[in-house]
Enzyme design. Structure first.
Site, PDB file in Angstrom:
ATOM      1  CG  ASP A   1      -8.705  42.551 111.869  1.00 63.98           C
ATOM      2  OD1 ASP A   1      -9.119  41.378 111.787  1.00 63.98           O
ATOM      3  OD2 ASP A   1      -9.043  43.264 111.169  1.00 63.98           O
TER       4      ASP A   1
HETATM    5  C1  GLC Z   1     -11.367  43.876 108.799  1.00 62.78           C
HETATM    6  C2  GLC Z   1     -11.054  42.395 108.716  1.00 62.78           C
HETATM    7  C3  GLC Z   1      -9.856  42.070 108.060  1.00 62.78           C
HETATM    8  C4  GLC Z   1      -9.530  43.175 107.178  1.00 62.78           C
HETATM    9  C5  GLC Z   1      -9.395  44.467 107.963  1.00 62.78           C
HETATM   10  C6  GLC Z   1      -9.079  45.653 106.868  1.00 62.78           C
HETATM   11  O1  GLC Z   1     -12.441  44.165 110.000  1.00 62.78           O
HETATM   12  O2  GLC Z   1     -11.114  41.411 109.888  1.00 62.78           O
HETATM   13  O3  GLC Z   1      -9.724  40.722 107.775  1.00 62.78           O
HETATM   14  O4  GLC Z   1      -8.358  42.784 106.360  1.00 62.78           O
HETATM   15  O5  GLC Z   1     -10.345  44.671 108.791  1.00 62.78           O
HETATM   16  O6  GLC Z   1     -10.129  45.766 106.240  1.00 62.78           O
END
Ligand code: GLC
Length: 723
Positions: A255
């Site tokens: 993430d």
């Molecule tokens: C965010 C979220 C994730 C998302 C990623 C890209 O913090 O936790 O669900 O897909 O970053 O934006």
């Protein structure tokens, strides 16, 4: 996904040509066109971008393909969570439809629009089981039940990916956040989670397995630490379960910065340590954080990582790109203008919104008569084009929204609609604005036959990092509703929100309540059709609605405990103050039961369940049992019932939930029509993970319900016996 020998051979061939720096470069995903992006691409220093599209994406891809040494194409990711330009209801709302077809079609539409904008990969479906509505991200998943969430998530994977990932109108899906993120303590985001592995395997892992069985191409690791080990550095989940047990051969992305966030977790001493932990756990690509590109070479030199680990990660990345056909077709040649907001996309979004709305109360007020002369439309969410889209809307435009106000004016004629917002926005306490505030809303109501109040949460109160300690409708909205009730006119509430709410005060002020989640671009026409009876509500709750936030966590598949409260447990004990009657699991100050149980929802008709019978009372291990019920539409109009199948294992080697959802069917019947609804269960469907983490079905007695929700229904018994 079955490995393709040609792809595997092509990977081997390309890998053999790559330098170490080029391999490590593939393991990095950058957000946006950062300074120096072009040069980084030219030297093969990056494998992916998120949050680039259109001309920028085309130019960066051109550099990668035509100016880097090996011409390995970039893969572009984006959060296309519930629609790209055509926004569908939030995923929790889509789950409320109990209709996987809705989720599949929404994903197919989103893939067409996103692919046309040059994207290859979306970071969805999110399948984090959530039992705590204080957590803002409950909006993004399928709710509290693993079976429903798994069905919805798998359908989204099928919709995004189709059966050929290289098809120009399909994109790779990404099941997230692996694993346990929804159990974040206190409903506070990015927090710690403690989940015994038996619970992890029975509740939190199954929706991921359903998506992997559906062929999801990628998976995202989570922010939370799980039993003390951050999910993005957790070899138990990412390697032993995901790879070794399940055989997942897709790509794992972290993430946002979650590899380096092992430092604030206190699990990694520094970025180099975090990079080692991420690779060792099996995170193939680092999203945004630069730990991999800065430290993997040194970690290899020091023997803390092996080149084989890096090659494995790069294989997974190259396999994804080859499955997508990026080497053959690196550039987007679709015309977005032909795709975005296409009429069939909008009608799919409207159908999704219509089937996601849940009717929670109706004292004969709905549907409105088409001949009604005047309708007052009030509330801060009646004409809130951005808020009705909900959370995670990067590419949806507020100006595309069809609001409830516009839809009701179109359906009834502007002359029959009197509009007064009552409050500036959903969190406002300013009762005097806009345009006279609550007083003007009262005045509009007094001129009308009925008032429809659009209240709830604005989009800001929902989604990542947007957690709440209270579950009421915010601001002065309750005061608005109470003022409307005082007029004596019938009050209909349409509540938009990204979570289950404690609706007691709202219910006391209204004659009818339609819960619309955040319904997306076509929310207005969908809600108007339901209010005016062109369609009957058919949604069911994918999450339990508590009476008070103090009851949370409150979910239907709970354990029985030692002293389960009887249904009629007194709210305030009738015994002496020091010795209240009712030494049972309840509260002194609120009814222990939910306001509305999981699976609950009304229609404009009524349904009778009768004559539940089983194909057998005794079932040998390995056999199946069929349950049949007679369902009758006893009302006056066609409607759709969501018939649900629950079981309970009465005695287990571990305590077992009081109910578990094992099936559901949407059944449309005309007034007076009757049908037989049948479900078949195999003894494998009754399995759970025992203390030794074995997936077992244990002999013994079971209850089975066929029901309209998790709190009612017809019950039968059967016994499973050893062969
Ligand atoms: C965010 C979220 C994730 C998302 C990623 C890209 O913090 O936790 O669900 O897909 O970053 O934006």
């Amino acid at each position: 996904m079955t490995p393709s020998p040609t792809i595997e051979a092509r990977i081997d061939d390309l890998l053999a040509q790559m330098t170490l720096d080029e391999k490590i470069g593939q393991m990095w995903q950058i957000s946006g066109k950062i300074d120096g992006a072009e040069e980084t691409i030219r030297r093969g220093g990056v494998g992916s971008f998120l949050n680039v599209e259109g001309d920028v994406a085309h130019e960066l891809q051109r550099i990668a393909v035509e100016e880097s040494r090996l011409g390995i194409p970039l893969i572009y990711g984006r959060d296309v969570i519930h629609g790209f330009r055509t926004i569908f209801p939030i995923p929790l709302g889509q789950a409320a439809s109990f209709n996987p077809d809705i989720a599949r079609e929404g994903a197919r539409v989103a893939a067409r629009e996103a692919a046309a904008a040059g994207l290859h990969w979306t970071f969805t479906p999110m399948v984090d089981i959530a039992r705590d509505p204080r957590w803002g991200r409950i909006a993004e998943g399928g709710g509290e039940d693993p079976y429903l969430t798994g069905r919805i998530g798998a359908a989204m994977v099928e919709g995004f990916q189709g059966d050929d990932l290289s098809h120009p109108e399909r994109i790779a899906a990404c099941v997230k956040h692996f694993v346990g993120y929804g159990a974040t303590e206190g409903g506070r985001d990015y927090n710690t989670t403690y989940i015994p592995e038996t619970l992890l395997r029975d509740i939190y892992l199954p929706p991921f397995k359903a998506c992997i069985d559906a062929g999801v191409a990628t998976l995202m690791s989570a922010f939370n630490d799980l039993n003390g080990v951050p999910a993005s550095g957790n070899a138990r989940t990412l390697r032993e379960i995901l790879r070794d047990e399940w055989g997942f051969d897709g790509m794992v992305v972290s993430d946002w910065n979650s590899v380096l966030e092992m430092i604030p977790h206190g699990f990694a001493a520094d970025a180099k340590d975090a990079a080692a932990l991420g690779v060792l756990a099996g995170v193939d690509m680092e999203m945004v954080g630069d730990g991999y590109v800065k430290h993997i070479a040194a970690l290899l030199d020091e023997g803390l990582l092996s080149l084989e680990m890096i090659d494995d990660a790069v294989r997974n990345i190259l396999r994804l790109k080859m499955r997508l056909g990026l080497f053959e077709r690196p550039y987007n040649d679709l015309d977005p203008s032909a795709m975005l907001l296409a009429p069939d996309h909008l009608s799919a979004a409207q159908r999704a919104a219509e089937e996601s709305c849940v009717l929670l109360k109706n004292e004969g007020t709905l549907p409105l008569s088409p001949t009604i002369s005047k309708v007052a439309v009030v509330g801060p969410l009646a004409d809130a084009p951005q808020d009705q889209l909900g959370c995670w809307v990067f590419d949806g435009h507020a100006e595309d929204s069809h609001t409830p106000l516009a839809a009701l004016r179109a359906a009834l004629g502007a002359e029959r609609v009197i509009y007064a917002p009552g409050l500036p926005h959903a969190r406002s306490y300013d009762e005097g604005s806009p345009a006279g505030g609550i007083a003007a809303a009262i005045d509009a109501t007094n001129q009308a036959d009925v008032v429809i109040a659009f209240v709830g949460e604005d989009a800001l109160l929902s989604g990542e990092a947007h957690c709440r300690a209270f579950l009421d409708i915010p601001g002065a909205q309750q005061r608005l509703l109470d003022a409307l009730k005082a007029t004596g006119k019938p009050v209909i509430a349409v509540v938009m929100a990204g979570r289950s709410l404690a609706l007691g005060p709202v219910l006391s002020a209204v004659n009818a309540l339609l819960f619309a989640w955040h319904p997306g671009t076509m929310g207005g026409p969908a809600i108007a059709d339901l209010l005016l009876g062109k369609a009957s509500p058919s949604g069911r709750l994918p999450v339990t609605f508590p009476r008070a936030v103090g009851q949370v966590p409150l979910y239907y598949n709970q354990k029985p405990g030692a002293r389960p409260a009887p249904a009629d447990a007194p709210i305030v004990p009738t015994g002496t103050p020091l010795d209240p009657s009712g030494f049972v699991t309840c509260y002194l100050d609120v009814d222990h039961r939910p306001q509305f149980p999981f699976g609950f929802g009304l229609t404009y008709s009524s349904f009778e369940y009768s004559n539940l019978r089983l194909s057998t009372q005794e079932l040998a291990m390995g056999e199946s049992i069929t349950a049949i019920v007679t369902l009758t539409n006893t009302g006056e109009r066609t409607a759709t019932e969501v018939v649900q199948l629950y079981v309970r294992d009465l005695v287990g080697s571990l305590t077992r939930p009081v109910r578990e959802l094992k099936g559901f069917q949407r059944v449309e019947l005309a007034a007076g029509e009757q049908t037989e609804v049948r479900f078949t269960l195999h003894t494998d469907d009754l399995a759970f993970h025992n203390a030794a983490l074995q997936l077992v079905t244990e002999p013994g007695d079971f209850h089975l319900w066929i029901a309209p929700d998790a709190g009612s229904g017809l019950r039968a018994e059967f016994t499973v016996v050893k062969k």
